[in-house]
Design an enzyme around this catalytic site. Structure first.
Site, PDB file in Angstrom:
ATOM      1  N   HIS A 192       5.057   6.007   5.976  1.00 52.21           N
ATOM      2  CA  HIS A 192       5.748   7.202   5.506  1.00 52.21           C
ATOM      3  C   HIS A 192       6.050   8.172   6.644  1.00 52.21           C
ATOM      4  O   HIS A 192       6.972   8.976   6.532  1.00 52.21           O
ATOM      5  CB  HIS A 192       4.939   7.876   4.403  1.00 52.21           C
ATOM      6  N   HIS A 228       2.870  -4.462   0.981  1.00 55.40           N
ATOM      7  CA  HIS A 228       2.202  -4.551  -0.318  1.00 55.40           C
ATOM      8  C   HIS A 228       1.215  -5.711  -0.395  1.00 55.40           C
ATOM      9  O   HIS A 228       0.724  -6.029  -1.467  1.00 55.40           O
ATOM     10  CB  HIS A 228       3.249  -4.631  -1.428  1.00 55.40           C
TER      11      HIS A 228
END
Length: 728
Positions: free
Chosen positions: A92, A259
């Site tokens: 992020h 993920h």
């Protein structure tokens, strides 16, 4: 009478009604004065690159490795390992990057500041940075927050058994928020279709934005506007990741690789979550999202509202993501917080619980995960990765490195022992200097040759400007080094006037070849150097015509890139849609031309005086695209005079719009009505805007000609060398 104590100071930091409140459309020059020395607490002679070189990187990594499994009661680690949290933090930090203007990204450590520190998509990353504080505190100025955030993501991956592609330091911290346009919505996560929507037409996302909703990094994990449709979500994924310079293969690798680790958090309703850091109480000391749901942490944590764990080994690199994606059918369900997610139909409970070793769960996925199976193009890539684990690992390693280093610019800025040796096309590679450089005598001789070549001052100046002004301080791309102005796509850009440019480059190439052929000992001048040198010669000649003797500084060492070293598609985003310095607009835009000028100046790292002096100088030097006469407020073009300012500020001239769009103006003699000049909004703003007029008055004064030339040369030289990281 009220007994409430009244503050005796009206002008506090809390602020009153601002100019922006009174005049919301006023041109904002504040972006030109961000990140000045006044906000920097470091000593004036502090050199971050030198400080980083003294860092024991291996020691930092050992401390980070230990941190990964040292769970803290105030924010416990999922599965006893902070790896997933730190991968998300680094992702992020870098993931705000967008190719359209190069803004965002990991450089500067902007995740520490508003608005990014309080975006909904960054919920609870404040805890990740607080976990890092003891390590940042220990190593101090030798590692920036910006570098530490990315390094921590790398170490997290390595600690979970993944081999990364490499790591480069060199991201100096900033000390205040960037002034970046993130969208015009007034509500976090506002859906499309509202009055301030970033979408128009058939879900066309506004440029330069690269996220689907205000406060998200990329896409809504539940699907477009929360609609759990994996195929529709794939369209959003493809658009947003492309706007971050990622192709389909890199996109699949990043999503599946990222993920493979950790989990999402949605133990309870969002209504139990307190305000973000910037709105939280002072007693929380910069932390936000304090949860009233049960313990508010660990098993009870609420972040995205989703409750998903993708793999059976969330703290180890594995192939489980694709195994689960393709092995099961998926049924729509909801998290405990009520968010749309998917669960494997009829599957065994093989997923560990993050905090209770006696519990297992069925595999779960996000809507955007299923896009990798149900979008035809993504499915082909995903299945290939599923069948070829080594290829997937390599693709993820490379995509992760690109994600976390894309905004660093050329390899010359990379620092540290883990910089990968392989040169990558997206780094805009330039050959290393492999010959003796020209000296002062050569520089003087080449200037004389250029001035005798028949090229005009306007041609010399405009070509050098076109070459150097592609630079973007945001992601450190572009600039004169490499001489990519002679290559596709730059040579064909409308703003560069391809036919005229080709003629100038042909002449300069002749000068270069003649010089190089005459040398012994291998000395050479590159075309990249000669273009800048020719511009300097033009500026000096123009200053001489104004009666000012000046030498434009010049540092050789640029090299010429090849077409094979140039990614045409990646380079295309550097094409100016507007360059007010050359009075150029590619087409009509909703954004006023003067705002586009300031945006361009900010990308060139210019301040207000530099912007002002460069526009005034380039106008009188004849640098306008197409030799347009707008703004050429002089009867002696090619002379570096302050005539632009003198004539713009002349009260004997009355200006009136002559176009329906109010973007072209005539200046007429108040006494005779005769047309004296024509100008654009970019020209007239220097007489209209109070701050710019104040600067214009400095350069339009009777005693300003020499100062104007001196300041122009300094600003010109700055632009010519913006990409010379080898000189730092």
């Amino acid at each position: 009478m009220s007994t409430e104590a009244k503050c005796p100071f009206n002008h506090t930091a809390a602020g009153g009604t601002s100019n922006k409140d009174w005049w919301p459309n006023q041109l904002n020059l504040n972006i030109l004065h961000r990140h000045s020395a006044l906000s920097d607490p470091m000593d004036k002679d502090f050199d971050y690159a030198q400080a980083f070189k003294k860092l024991d990187l291996a020691a930092v990594k050992r401390d980070l490795q230990a941190l990964m499994t040292t769970s803290q009661d105030w924010w416990p680690a999922d599965f006893g390992h902070y790896g997933g949290l730190f991968v998300r933090m680094a992702w992020h930090s870098a993931g705000t990057y967008r190719i359209a203007d190069g803004r965002g990204g990991a450089g500067g450590g902007q995740q520490r500041f508003a608005p990014l520190n309080s975006w909904p998509d960054n919920a609870n990353l404040d805890k990740a940075r607080r976990l890092l504080w003891p390590i940042k505190q220990k190593y101090g100025r030798n590692i920036s927050w910006a570098d530490l955030l990315i390094l921590t993501g790398n170490v997290a991956l390595e600690s979970m058994g993944f081999k990364t592609f490499g790591y480069a330091g060199g991201r100096a911290d900033t000390w205040e928020p960037d002034d970046v346009y993130w969208g015009s919505e007034k509500i976090w996560l506002e859906l499309s279709g509202g009055p301030n929507s970033r979408y128009s037409g058939d879900r066309d996302l506004e440029n330069p934005l690269a996220a689907v909703q205000m406060g998200l990094i990329y896409v809504n994990p539940e699907g477009p506007d929360g609609n759990p449709d994996p195929v529709a979500a794939a369209r959003d994924i493809r658009d947003t990741f492309a706007r971050m310079a990622m192709n389909d293969e890199e996109t699949v690798a990043l999503i599946a690789g990222g993920h493979t680790f950790g989990k999402t958090h949605g133990a309870g309703p969002a209504t139990d979550v307190g305000p973000e850091p910037e709105a939280a109480g002072i007693e929380l000391q910069g932390l936000g999202w304090k949860s009233a749901y049960a313990s508010g942490k660990g098993h009870d944590a609420i972040t995205s509202g989703l409750e998903v764990t993708w793999t059976s080994t969330p703290t180890k690199w594995s192939h489980d993501f694709f195994k689960h994606l393709f092995s099961y059918e998926w049924e729509l369900t909801k998290s405990p917080a009520g968010a749309h997610q998917w669960v494997a139909k009829g599957a065994d409970e093989v997923i560990p619980d993050a905090f209770d070793a006696s519990k297992k769960h069925r595999p779960t996925m996000l809507t955007t995960d299923l896009s990798l199976r149900f979008d035809p193009a993504y499915e082909k890539i995903s299945r290939r990765f599923y069948e070829n684990p080594a290829e997937f690992a390599d693709a993820f390693a490379r995509a992760w490195f690109k994600l976390t280093h894309r905004d660093m610019g050329p390899r010359a800025r990379y620092l540290g022992p883990e910089v990968p040796a392989e040169e990558l096309l997206w780094q805009d590679p330039i050959p290393a200097v492999d010959h003796p450089l020209i000296d002062d005598a050569d520089v003087a001789a080449l200037k004389a040759k250029v001035l005798a070549s028949g090229l005009s001052v306007a041609q010399l100046v405009s070509t050098a400007w076109a070459s150097a002004s592609t630079f973007r301080g945001s992601d450190k791309r572009g600039g004169a080094n490499g001489a990519r102005i002679r290559l596709a796509p730059q040579k064909d850009w409308e703003v560069n006037q391809p036919a005229a440019l080709a003629a100038v480059l042909e002449t300069l190439e002749g000068v270069r070849k003649a010089f190089n052929d005459a040398q012994t000992g291998g000395k050479k001048v590159s075309l990249a150097d000669l273009i800048v040198l020719a511009g300097a010669a033009g500026v000096e000649q123009a200053a001489k015509s104004a009666g000012v003797a000046v030498t434009v500084p010049f540092a050789p060492g640029r090299m010429d890139a090849s077409q094979e070293q140039t990614d045409v598609d990646a380079m295309a985003v550097l094409e100016p849609v507007a360059d007010g310095f050359r009075n150029y607009l590619k087409s009509a835009y909703k954004t006023p031309a003067e705002a586009l000028l300031v945006d361009k100046a900010q990308l060139l790292t210019l301040n207000g005086p530099e912007l002002t002096v460069l526009v005034g100088g380039l106008r009188v030097l004849g640098a306008n695209v197409g030799d347009a006469k707008h703004g050429v407020f002089t009867d002696r073009p090619g002379t570096l005079s302050n005539d632009f300012f003198v004539n713009l500020l002349d009260m004997g001239t009355e200006w009136k719009p002559v176009s329906a769009a109010n973007d072209v103006f005539e200046g007429r003699d108040r006494a005779t009505g005769q047309v004296k000049w024509t100008g654009t909004r970019v020209d007239l703003i220097f007489g209209s805007h109070s701050q710019l007029r104040a600067l214009a008055e400095v350069y339009g004064s009777a005693d300003a000609n020499e100062k104007f030339v001196r300041d122009f040369v300094a600003a010109w030289n700055k632009v010519m060398n913006l990409d010379r990281f080898d000189l730092a």
